[in-house]
Design a protein around this motif. Structure first.
Motif: not given
Length: 364
Positions: A269-275
């Motif tokens: 899970r990236r910092a921008d919320g994208i998995i």
């Protein structure tokens, strides 16, 4: 209609000049440097018509005033090139474009009739560089090359190299590109001149399944990746002894009681919320020994389904599945699941700048 002497511009690429010859649906266009390029007639746009000099009727003992031409005379090839250059939009450079990527592709004119169709040949220059290049072919038995196209291709341009006829295929067991890269009116990092030789299996031109989707084309093509991120394609030399050893290892591993050891992979899970989920088989299992292609595909689809099931209640969640380009088998299997088992979610290609051309984004 294009006629001899007309000044033309190319429809799908930058360039133009004066038509010096018309033969077999091809116009031979000479540019300001005297370079003659064969181009399909349908790819030419007339910007200056060929006109004959007006005949002056004979007059006896009469002073003739200088004739004033109200209509502009046809431009020379050099003037057309200058006019076109003024209209050109300067290429937009990207950081990724500093590395050269070249793809040679063959697109059937009639994919439903492979037994008799011709094939349009293209070179895709996915880079910030101009290229002086030539496209060459030869048969397997012949050491001499035949030049089929020579010219220049602009940055981020797909250039048409001509039609490949079925009778040409026996002389095309080997294809090659040689090129010199440069930029205009600015400093740039020098690239080594390259000669890239590649095998071409011409039997594929009769098989429908060998024509596959490609990011650079609307239709299905046979594509050869000649240069990837500045690295020219090199042939793989097969070691016979190593091949025999590998076959023995596979035979030993083909045991119906084998146990597949799966890695404990987690979705990132990236910092921008994208998995982000990497579905490459090497990310899912420790060892692929003994696994068939079907086995590996099933493991990848199981992982895809697991991630989808875990996030079905998270409306608005964006998930990027990295499946790679390959032949598109895994991507097509994922799309099939999304069309049947997981309907109603937004699906699009993920950003190629971040993930390349082998990733699909699903928004729950």
């Amino acid at each position: 209609m294009v006629k001899l002497g007309d000044i033309v511009r190319f429809l799908n690429s930058v360039g133009g000049g004066r038509v010096t010859k018309i033969k077999d649906n091809l116009a031979y266009v000479e540019d300001e440097d005297g370079f003659e390029t064969p181009v399909l007639l349908r790819e030419c746009v007339v910007v200056g018509s060929a006109t004959a000099k007006p005949a002056v009727p004979p007059q006896e003992h009469t002073a003739v005033a200088p004739r004033v031409h109200k209509d502009p005379l046809p431009q020379t090839a050099a003037e057309v090139r200058h006019t076109i250059a003024e209209e050109e939009i300067q290429p937009i450079e990207t950081p990724e474009g500093e590395k050269i990527n070249l793809t040679l592709a063959y697109e059937p004119a009639d994919i439903k009739n492979l037994s008799s169709t011709t094939f349009d040949t293209y070179l895709v220059n996915d880079s910030n560089y101009y290229l002086y290049f030539s496209y060459l072919t030869r048969s397997r038995e012949n050491d001499s090359w035949t030049t089929r196209y020579a010219g220049i291709v602009e940055p981020n341009i797909q250039v048409f190299l001509g039609e490949t006829l079925r009778e040409d295929l026996p002389e095309m067991d080997r294809v090659a590109l040689q090129y010199i890269a440069f930029k205009r009116d600015k400093a740039f990092a020098a690239k080594q001149p390259q000669f890239v030789e590649m095998p071409l299996d011409t039997t594929k031109f009769t098989r429908l399944h060998c024509f596959v989707p490609n990011v650079y084309f609307d239709g299905n093509v046979i594509a050869l990746e000649a240069v990837c991120n500045d690295v020219p394609r090199r042939e793989t030399v097969i070691d016979g002894n190593r091949l025999r050893e590998a076959m023995k290892e596979k035979k030993t591993a083909d045991n119906p009681r084998r146990r597949v050891v799966r890695k404990r992979t987690r979705a990132e899970r990236r910092a921008d919320g994208i998995i982000v989920v990497d579905l490459h088989i090497t990310e899912l299992v420790d060892n692929t020994r003994g696994l068939s292609n079907a086995d590996m595909l099933n493991l990848q689809i199981d992982k895809f389904s697991q991630i989808m099931d875990e996030n079905l209640k998270n409306k608005g969640q964006k998930i990027v599945f990295i499946h790679g380009k390959g032949e598109g088998v895994l991507r097509n299997a994922i799309l099939k699941e999304l069309n049947h088992r997981y309907k109603g979610h937004d699906v699009q290609d993920a950003s190629f700048r971040e993930y390349g051309f082998g990733a699909t984004q699903v928004t729950i």
